[in-house]
Design a protein around this motif. Structure first.
Motif, short mmCIF file in Angstrom:
data_model
loop_
_atom_site.label_atom_id
_atom_site.label_comp_id
_atom_site.label_asym_id
_atom_site.label_seq_id
_atom_site.Cartn_x
_atom_site.Cartn_y
_atom_site.Cartn_z
N HIS A 73 34.07 -1.07 -78.40
CA HIS A 73 33.08 -1.04 -79.48
C HIS A 73 32.56 -2.45 -79.70
CE1 HIS A 73 34.29 3.04 -80.48
NE2 HIS A 73 35.55 2.66 -80.52
N VAL A 74 31.27 -2.67 -79.46
CA VAL A 74 30.64 -3.97 -79.62
C VAL A 74 29.68 -3.92 -80.81
CG1 VAL A 74 29.30 -5.78 -78.47
CG2 VAL A 74 30.74 -4.28 -77.12
N ARG A 75 29.65 -4.95 -81.59
CA ARG A 75 28.77 -5.02 -82.77
C ARG A 75 28.94 -3.78 -83.66
NH1 ARG A 75 24.29 -4.32 -80.39
NH2 ARG A 75 24.86 -4.71 -78.23
N GLY A 76 30.19 -3.34 -83.87
CA GLY A 76 30.47 -2.21 -84.73
C GLY A 76 30.49 -0.87 -84.00
N THR A 84 28.80 1.35 -78.16
CA THR A 84 30.12 1.75 -77.71
C THR A 84 30.02 1.96 -76.21
OG1 THR A 84 30.78 2.75 -79.81
CG2 THR A 84 31.94 3.50 -77.83
N ALA A 85 30.68 1.07 -75.48
CA ALA A 85 30.66 1.16 -74.02
C ALA A 85 31.80 2.06 -73.56
CB ALA A 85 30.81 -0.23 -73.41
N GLN A 98 26.20 -12.03 -82.56
CA GLN A 98 27.41 -12.21 -83.38
C GLN A 98 28.24 -10.94 -83.30
OE1 GLN A 98 27.05 -14.02 -87.25
NE2 GLN A 98 28.92 -13.04 -87.99
N HIS A 99 29.49 -11.12 -82.92
CA HIS A 99 30.39 -9.98 -82.79
C HIS A 99 31.49 -10.09 -83.82
CE1 HIS A 99 29.07 -9.50 -78.32
NE2 HIS A 99 28.18 -9.06 -79.17
N ASP A 100 31.31 -9.36 -84.92
CA ASP A 100 32.32 -9.38 -85.98
C ASP A 100 33.55 -8.60 -85.58
OD1 ASP A 100 30.60 -10.88 -87.45
OD2 ASP A 100 29.89 -9.23 -88.71
#
Ligand code: ZN
Length: 145
Positions: A73-76, A84-85, A98-100
């Motif tokens: 899950h990238v960037r939420g 979602t990859a 920005q990746h929280d």
């Protein structure tokens, strides 16, 4: 790893190393495959166990990844407007992305080339660690001693 004319890594002959504490939560291991100081680029493969995540960071340059196993899950993730990859999946992350929360809810593995450093930040946006090819090479070399 210092010869810029070419490089080859037999990946299954390299042992996984714990990714530096403070830059992730849970069980994340990595193999540094190459650094290109002349381009500020570095390439690594990450083994991310279920429940692990990377600490909050900003990509100072773009990056490309190939998710070879599992789900990321990238960037939420899809649920929060990110991505979602699902393996096999390719992704591009732009300069200043920005990746929280980069989270893995199942055992996953991805290969990624980074152009420029990752700026790991706290909740107020202060830099905790600027991780570029010099820093990853130093961390990797220390783990191989
Ligand atoms: Zn990221």
């Amino acid at each position: 790893m210092s010869d810029i004319t070419g490089d080859y890594v037999q990946m299954d002959a390299v042992d996984w190393v714990q990714f530096p504490e403070g830059l992730c939560q849970g069980d994340i291991k990595w193999k540094l495959l190459h650094v290109s100081p002349e381009a500020g680029a570095w390439t690594a493969i990450f083994d991310c166990k279920a429940g692990s995540s990377f600490a909050k960071h900003i990509h100072m340059g773009p990056g490309e990844y190939f998710l070879t196993k599992g789900k990321m899950h990238v960037r939420g993730g899809d649920a929060e407007g990110g991505a979602t990859a699902t393996a096999p999946g390719y992704g591009y992350e732009a300069c200043n992305a920005q990746h929280d929360h980069t989270e893995f809810d199942e055992d996953s593995e991805f290969y990624m080339t980074f152009l420029g450093p990752l700026n790991f930040i706290d909740d107020d946006g202060n830099t905790i660690a600027l991780v570029g090819c010099e820093q990853v090479a130093a961390a990797w070399n220390a783990s191989q001693e």
